[in-house]
Scaffold this active site. Structure first.
Site: not given
Ligand code: 13P
Length: 340
Positions: A176, A221
């Site tokens: 991510e 992600k």
């Molecule tokens: P949000 O969809 O609220 O951005 O959170 C997703 C997430 O895992 C952030 O690390």
């Protein structure tokens, strides 16, 4: 459930399903609870998450749930481990393993995500507890001059080191690299978001290659390409078009799936953007959701921390999960929101 990481990754992006990011740290869930006037305690956090995981209709659209460490080891009010509720709903339990974005030395206003020390030992413990995928979030702030090359490289390197440790432990890493849309100053254009996101993803995949990551055993992600929250004017079609272009330019086709974060978009924006990408483009990977706020806000508000509102909270969560599930197939329409 199969134990090959490649198969787990494919299950995480099953058609019409996506991920519930319920991995708010204790500090973050405290802020979410403040919006409904609820004190955050071990029990209230458990009650809230138990409400979500027992929402059968909502969970029918969920392929996996990202948990914070506390929840991975928590039991429901009747003594059932919460992980068992998730498995019973047909979803894969996952775990957030980074220890947060910390100020980066020599780089004012930027962060590097920590958590590599001792991670191999923690992963073994999480696997034992049932986690089969993990999440690590690098955070990149955007301005005219940020992010710096140094911060992008350091965060990508940490993501790659984390991913290698996960794969050795039999756990699918979610990678991510979040390009902030609501950071400071938060007024950047969509063109700037596109340039930064493309650069960040390029460097991320370079580092993944350098650490010998098996791309078939990971999930990406990313954030969507979108203008800063204080300057929001891009249309749904423009967000979809620019996001798809960046992903096609940077993400190898062997990656099993891409699951977006919502990052501060409204529930409807996040749903509409995902649906437009799936409806209008032919892509080499499934695109779905891994939303925190965009999936939970309505359910949290309807629940309001009151035992008598559990069914109402579950209904509101089920509605959003269903809308997001439709978006994952390109079949969401605004009229479906109004009909609810
Ligand atoms: P949000 O969809 O609220 O951005 O959170 C997703 C997430 O895992 C952030 O690390």
């Amino acid at each position: 459930m199969s134990e090959r990481i490649e198969d787990i990754a494919v299950a995480m992006v099953a058609p019409g399903k996506g991920l519930l990011a319920a991995d708010e740290s204790t500090a973050t869930i405290g802020k979410r609870f403040e919006t409904i006037g609820l004190e955050s305690t071990e029990t209230s956090r458990r009650d809230y998450r138990e409400m979500l995981f027992r929402a059968n209709e909502g969970m029918s659209h969920i392929s996996g749930v990202i948990l914070y460490e506390e929840t991975l080891f928590q039991k429901a009010a009747d003594g059932t481990p919460l992980v068992d509720l998730i498995r019973a709903a047909g979803a894969v339990p996952g775990i957030k393993v980074d220890t947060g974005a910390k100020p980066m030395a020599h780089f004012a206003d930027e962060t590097v995500t920590e958590g590599l020390d001792g991670l191999a030992g923690r992963l073994a413990k999480y696997y034992e507890a049932g986690a089969r995928f993990a999440k690590w979030r690098g955070v990149l702030a955007v301005s005219d001059v940020l992010p710096s090359a140094g911060a992008v490289r350091a965060n990508a390197h940490a993501l790659a080191r984390y991913a290698a440790l996960c794969q050795e432990a039999g756990i699918v890493p979610m990678i991510e690299p979040e390009v902030l849309m609501d950071g400071t100053p938060g007024d950047h254009s969509i063109e700037r978001s596109q340039d930064v996101t493309e650069y960040v993803l390029r460097v991320t995949f370079e580092e993944l290659a350098a650490q010998r990551i098996n791309l078939e055993g990971m999930i990406l992600k990313p954030s969507m390409v979108i203008d800063g929250k204080k300057a929001r004017k891009a249309s749904v079609d423009e967000v979809a078009e620019r996001t798809v272009r960046v992903l096609k330019n940077t993400v190898p086709a062997s990656v099993p799936g891409i699951t977006f974060l919502s990052g501060g978009q409204s529930t409807e924006e996040a749903t509409a953007h995902l649906s437009a990408m799936n409806a209008d483009y032919d892509l080499p990977w499934p695109l779905t959701f891994s939303y925190g706020r965009a999936l939970q806000t309505e359910g949290l508000t309807a629940w309001g921390g009151k035992p008598e509102n559990v069914a109402a909270g579950q209904r509101a969560f089920a509605h959003r999960a269903k809308m997001c599930g439709l978006a994952a197939k390109g079949g969401w329409k605004i009229e479906l929101e109004k009909a609810a």
